[in-house]
Design an enzyme around this catalytic site. Sequence first.
Site, PDB file in Angstrom:
ATOM      1  N   ASP A 199      -7.142   6.842  -8.873  1.00 34.11           N
ATOM      2  CA  ASP A 199      -7.919   7.760  -9.704  1.00 34.11           C
ATOM      3  C   ASP A 199      -7.676   9.198  -9.271  1.00 34.11           C
ATOM      4  O   ASP A 199      -7.589   9.502  -8.078  1.00 34.11           O
ATOM      5  CB  ASP A 199      -9.405   7.405  -9.566  1.00 34.11           C
ATOM      6  CG  ASP A 199     -10.297   8.243 -10.447  1.00 34.11           C
ATOM      7  OD1 ASP A 199     -10.189   8.110 -11.675  1.00 34.11           O
ATOM      8  OD2 ASP A 199     -11.105   9.016  -9.897  1.00 34.11           O
ATOM      9  N   GLU A 256       4.870  -2.466   3.036  1.00 35.27           N
ATOM     10  CA  GLU A 256       4.593  -3.570   3.958  1.00 35.27           C
ATOM     11  C   GLU A 256       4.164  -4.829   3.209  1.00 35.27           C
ATOM     12  O   GLU A 256       4.124  -5.919   3.798  1.00 35.27           O
ATOM     13  CB  GLU A 256       3.493  -3.176   4.949  1.00 35.27           C
ATOM     14  CG  GLU A 256       3.858  -2.033   5.888  1.00 35.27           C
ATOM     15  CD  GLU A 256       2.713  -1.705   6.829  1.00 35.27           C
ATOM     16  OE1 GLU A 256       1.949  -2.634   7.192  1.00 35.27           O
ATOM     17  OE2 GLU A 256       2.567  -0.517   7.179  1.00 35.27           O
TER      18      GLU A 256
END
Length: 548
Positions: A199, A256
């Site tokens: 956002d 990751e």
Amino acid sequence: MAEWWRGGVIYQVYPRSFQDSNGDGVGDLPGIIRRLDHIASLGVDCIWLSPITQSPQADMGYDVSDYREVDRLFGSLHDFDSLVAQAHARGIKVIMDQVVSHTSDLHPWFEESRLNRTNAKADWYVWADPLKDGSPPNNWPAVFGGRAWEWNPTRGQYYLHNFLASQPDLNFHNQDVQQAVLDVMRFWLERGIDGFRLDTVNYYFHDKKLRSNPPNKLQEHLPYAVNPYDMQEHKFSKSQPENLDFLRRVRKLLNEYPGTTSVGEVGDSHKSVQLMAEYTSGGDTLHMCYGFDFLGPDFTAAHFRTRIEQFFKAGPDGWPCWSFSNHDVPRHLTRWAPHSQSLSNLGRQTAALLLSLKGSVCLYQGEELGLTETDLLFEELTDPRGIRFWPEDKGRDGCRTPIPWEAGEPPNGFTTGTPWLPIKAEQAALNVAAQNADGASMLAFYRQILVWRRAHPVLCDGDIAFYKTGEPVLAFRRLGDGETMLAVFNLSGEAREVAVTGLPNGTEPEPISQSAVLARKSLALGPNGYAFFALPADAPAVKVSYKP
């Protein structure tokens, strides 16, 4: 691993309004689980969940008081885990909102920060001394009206809030804040989330010198703005260069977790496309970004063409996520209704256009039903923006009303109680049950065109090249290794004749086309008509021209 997000279709779920499971009138996670088969039937790749974390709901969840807990209004962490597992079982990814430019003023971080100037989190938010006359340090306004500064008598300072006063801005110049935000993201990644919608991603950093913003030159010749926020160029209060380094930290974290993705919301009217490209280029920042260029009133060939060309010119290796509707703007069939004599035709045309542009796609819940903006009374509003700026700006409630699942009287299968926002007759008539039974419905069309899109990979990852046609005709080619797709759109409510030459003999418009007839060198397009032509990659150059 294939980059599923590149050219993928994301379906935005606004949980409050999707499906209520317990009769309190507010949608929830068990309700979404109940309706997963509906989402799966569309053939989308991913669900984006609007905020579900703990919040006092002053801004409908975009004011977070605990980043690691599901708000009881929506369910529990167990419900979240179940939703992700059941979506994955259907081959659907799940991303969630991360609202980290600001928190709720009830977040423990802010409750500590506001106590004094020496506590451990004293510098976690943006604090500033008053000017000598007691006024705020600069002229920055808040998006929801008034100044972006709120006085705190305990510290004897102002704090920054770009939105409501109860939404204080985090200080991203503080490395501890950055790490805390990344730790929150890791928490959800460990639970199996497939990524994040970030956002207000360009609001993270502010100018350290707190310099005042200049006036908006685009506004200076107009008598006034409904919202004074629009009267400034927000040169110093957002979109700062330091943002890029933090976005690289976000990407490093996501790397990751193979297969995860990010899509950032860029809110900046002056340089939206530029920032979208900047934030997604190089392969080490965000995967995708969207702005508000296609979420406004403009519906012209030049507008679509120039924005897309500007994006890929600014960042050839960047990646956009285009959308026509979401939870922040009036639904596009209402916005663009003046350009059509038939909302049914307009709905099909806009779906075809959105799903054939270069980039990823976000569909907003109810778009597949052809929902229009709900006309609400002032006393029915819940949105703080609408309440403040009524009636010139009616806010965002009109696009957030609940999904009508069943025929009959409201609440149309959404809840057994009283819905938090009303379902009105215009929207109820477009209910899911009726459209499921109608092979010619808008819902049936969305399912058909999403299947058709998957059958033509060039629409997912091919290049795009535009023809310089006159208004209201938009024409472009999608170019891939094994296929070229020619697309021509009549963005008006009147019939048009378009010159098309060079098509191989026997070429006909794709079945998904609308009101399109090819005769020799002329393509007749009816009101809001459009045509697709699938061509071999080695087909001769096709020419398209239109002069008003």
